[in-house]
Design an enzyme around this catalytic site. Sequence first.
Site, short mmCIF file in Angstrom:
data_model
loop_
_atom_site.label_atom_id
_atom_site.label_comp_id
_atom_site.label_asym_id
_atom_site.label_seq_id
_atom_site.Cartn_x
_atom_site.Cartn_y
_atom_site.Cartn_z
N ARG A 43 0.82 -1.21 0.00
CA ARG A 43 0.00 0.00 0.00
C ARG A 43 0.85 1.26 0.00
NH1 ARG A 43 -5.15 -1.24 4.04
NH2 ARG A 43 -5.99 -3.01 2.87
N LYS A 136 3.82 -19.04 7.16
CA LYS A 136 3.18 -19.45 8.40
C LYS A 136 2.85 -18.22 9.22
CE LYS A 136 6.60 -18.87 11.69
NZ LYS A 136 6.49 -18.17 12.97
N HIS A 169 10.38 -21.83 6.79
CA HIS A 169 11.79 -21.81 6.40
C HIS A 169 12.63 -22.85 7.12
CE1 HIS A 169 12.41 -19.41 10.09
NE2 HIS A 169 13.67 -19.80 10.00
N GLU A 207 16.60 -19.76 22.49
CA GLU A 207 17.23 -18.56 21.95
C GLU A 207 17.73 -17.67 23.07
OE1 GLU A 207 14.92 -17.41 18.04
OE2 GLU A 207 13.49 -17.93 19.62
N HIS A 231 7.69 -24.62 13.27
CA HIS A 231 9.06 -25.08 13.02
C HIS A 231 9.37 -26.40 13.72
CE1 HIS A 231 9.53 -21.17 11.36
NE2 HIS A 231 9.89 -20.54 12.45
#
Length: 446
Positions: A43, A136, A169, A207, A231
């Site tokens: 946009r 996703k 991914h 992480e 994932h």
Amino acid sequence: MITNLLLFGATGDLASDLLLPALAALRATGRIGDDFTVIGTARDDMDTKAFREHAAQSLEENASHIPIEHREALTQSLRYQAGDATKAEDVAALVREAGDGPLVAYLALPPALFIPCITALAAADLSAGSRVALEKPFGEDLDSAVELNRVLAGLLGSADDEAAYRIDHALGMSTVRNLLDLRLNDPFLAAIWDAQHIERVDVLWEEDDPLEGRAGYYDSAGALKDVVQNHMLRVLAVVAMEPPAGPGEQEVKEAKVDALRAARAPQGDDAASRTRRARWAAGRLGDADVPAYVDEEGVDPSRETETFAEVVLEIDTPRWRGTSFVLRAGKALRVRRKEVVVHLRPLRPDGPPGRLDIGIDGPTDITLTLQGSEPIILTGTPPASLPPYAHVLLDLLQGGSALAVSSGGAEESWRLMEPVLAAWSEGRVPLVEYPAGSDGPPRLLG
């Protein structure tokens, strides 16, 4: 190979941070050439010159390792046309701009826009062989995943493969692809890959970073929806699947769906002992003080969003009865670990247990460790020549589906996680806290 890419959401973070660098990597390695064109749309009111400047800046920030001549060649292949992805007339104009021949329409959009955009694409008279790629999450729950599949099948002729390509991914990570190859071809793994030899399998997505500006998305998703439901279940399916009925892509995808279909998630009161949810409290990561999750900008504490999720699954097949599968994900932890840990049973009652560590995203070796011995590297994974998104895009453009998520896989993932989400929303599992920079809350197993 399809050489026309219509990129919806072309000015967003996904396109800037991941898709454009992946395309530059494909250009640098000769996978795409001068005949490849990208029509970006969003946009934002800009023209092609401004979009190319935006892309060049994104590539400088996210793909500076790629020689500048390849980055410049990619930017010269870009065009831009502003439009609304939900309006049939705008989408039809974009398809006309793409010219004759099949194209890939890549929906780098919020999931709420998927069905309106697909509906507009279906009315735009796409050329035969065109494909639609979706990021996703594939729905927000099981019902919406089923509805999305229904719309894809009804408007595009197929919910799978030929027209629809669901992108996760993780399937493009070199180590996940190598794990699949090992499952299909390695005689050592085949000989021990069952409950007789394996006590527990941990799939870890831990992480050491906090939100990094993602509160707008993350606070409405949480760890379970962000990585466990997609994932990690993709990795689990590769680990737990039976040998496919044949070597083709479809047989492999069916084997992965069958593994998820056989999985059993804890429900009701069992969730209290078989799942855990937590969020980080104030602490330290390295040399930096980290505020509590609830004090991060953009976080609504009343949502009780989890930043740590752990779920224990069982897989009800002859191969896996007696083996536990643990999915564990967290943020702001002391150590970053993305790997599959296979806990081996002792060969004799008084013998040492062993473990296989299969790295997913650094370190990426496969190592065998026996109690009291040094780790032995069984397989060293060379550095990946392409980023995960480049592998996925190449599969998509070449008409493959090896790295796509099937319609059944999307639905089964939600089937597994919905009972956990329900138990959490009913208050059956308390939300606990762990200090940022720690190892997280106590583990359910091991």
